[in-house]
Scaffold this motif. Structure first.
Motif, PDB file in Angstrom:
ATOM      1  N   GLN A   1      17.417   6.220  62.268  1.00  0.00           N
ATOM      2  CA  GLN A   1      17.046   4.815  62.124  1.00  0.00           C
ATOM      3  C   GLN A   1      16.156   4.693  60.901  1.00  0.00           C
ATOM      4  O   GLN A   1      15.242   5.470  60.704  1.00  0.00           O
TER       5      GLN A   1
ATOM      6  N   SER B   1      16.877  -4.040  60.584  1.00  0.00           N
ATOM      7  CA  SER B   1      16.793  -2.597  60.697  1.00  0.00           C
ATOM      8  C   SER B   1      18.190  -2.054  60.466  1.00  0.00           C
ATOM      9  O   SER B   1      19.151  -2.588  60.982  1.00  0.00           O
TER      10      SER B   1
ATOM     11  N   VAL C   1      21.138  -4.223  62.620  1.00  0.00           N
ATOM     12  CA  VAL C   1      20.796  -4.843  63.899  1.00  0.00           C
ATOM     13  C   VAL C   1      20.401  -6.295  63.636  1.00  0.00           C
ATOM     14  O   VAL C   1      19.477  -6.569  62.880  1.00  0.00           O
TER      15      VAL C   1
ATOM     16  N   HIS D   1      18.990  -9.861  64.931  1.00  0.00           N
ATOM     17  CA  HIS D   1      18.132 -10.463  65.953  1.00  0.00           C
ATOM     18  C   HIS D   1      18.716 -11.819  66.337  1.00  0.00           C
ATOM     19  O   HIS D   1      18.879 -12.685  65.480  1.00  0.00           O
TER      20      HIS D   1
ATOM     21  N   ILE E   1      10.426  -7.914  72.008  1.00  0.00           N
ATOM     22  CA  ILE E   1      11.877  -7.895  71.819  1.00  0.00           C
ATOM     23  C   ILE E   1      12.528  -7.023  72.889  1.00  0.00           C
ATOM     24  O   ILE E   1      12.111  -5.893  73.131  1.00  0.00           O
ATOM     25  N   ASP E   2      13.534  -7.579  73.532  1.00  0.00           N
ATOM     26  CA  ASP E   2      14.348  -6.866  74.513  1.00  0.00           C
ATOM     27  C   ASP E   2      15.615  -6.416  73.783  1.00  0.00           C
ATOM     28  O   ASP E   2      16.462  -7.246  73.451  1.00  0.00           O
ATOM     29  N   PRO E   3      15.774  -5.127  73.495  1.00  0.00           N
ATOM     30  CA  PRO E   3      16.913  -4.655  72.711  1.00  0.00           C
ATOM     31  C   PRO E   3      18.275  -5.044  73.283  1.00  0.00           C
ATOM     32  O   PRO E   3      19.205  -5.320  72.525  1.00  0.00           O
TER      33      PRO E   3
ATOM     34  N   ASP F   1      18.242  -9.258  72.964  1.00  0.00           N
ATOM     35  CA  ASP F   1      17.827  -9.891  71.715  1.00  0.00           C
ATOM     36  C   ASP F   1      18.480  -9.332  70.447  1.00  0.00           C
ATOM     37  O   ASP F   1      18.364  -9.940  69.393  1.00  0.00           O
ATOM     38  N   LEU F   2      19.124  -8.180  70.539  1.00  0.00           N
ATOM     39  CA  LEU F   2      19.673  -7.530  69.348  1.00  0.00           C
ATOM     40  C   LEU F   2      21.174  -7.300  69.474  1.00  0.00           C
ATOM     41  O   LEU F   2      21.671  -7.052  70.573  1.00  0.00           O
ATOM     42  N   ARG F   3      21.877  -7.395  68.347  1.00  0.00           N
ATOM     43  CA  ARG F   3      23.315  -7.111  68.316  1.00  0.00           C
ATOM     44  C   ARG F   3      23.614  -6.229  67.111  1.00  0.00           C
ATOM     45  O   ARG F   3      23.221  -6.556  65.991  1.00  0.00           O
TER      46      ARG F   3
END
Length: 94
Positions: free
Chosen positions: A9, A18, A40, A42, A55-57, A60-62
């Motif tokens: 990462q 990110s 990633v 948001h 943030i809830d991965p 909240d993230l794709r």
């Protein structure tokens, strides 16, 4: 001895994204270079949330490819991922 891919990462300097990719301990061939690269996205733009927001991965993230990530941010607020997916599917089915 075969190299084992490992997740790496790194922070991208473009926007607030990110960037994550799969790296190998050996030199990648030009055929696979960038193959597993994704950014990633948001769902809720970082600029619109406060520092107290956690943030809830999962919610909240794709993960998206870099080109799709740029397309998502061609509009403000960003284009929803599902809307872009439908647009691209319709464009390629014609």
């Amino acid at each position: 001895m075969s190299a084992t891919p490992r997740p790496v990462q790194s922070q991208s300097s473009i926007g607030s994204a990110s960037a994550m990719s799969v790296a190998s301990t050996s030199n990648p061939s030009t055929e696979s270079l960038g193959e597993a690269l994704f950014t990633v996205h948001h769902i809720v733009e970082i600029s619109s949330i406060g520092s107290e927001y956690k943030i809830d991965p999962i919610n909240d993230l794709r993960p998206v490819c870099p080109n799709c990530h740029v397309m998502l941010h061609t509009r403000r607020p960003a284009i929803p991922v599902d809307e872009l997916k439908i647009h691209l599917e319709n464009r390629h089915s014609s």
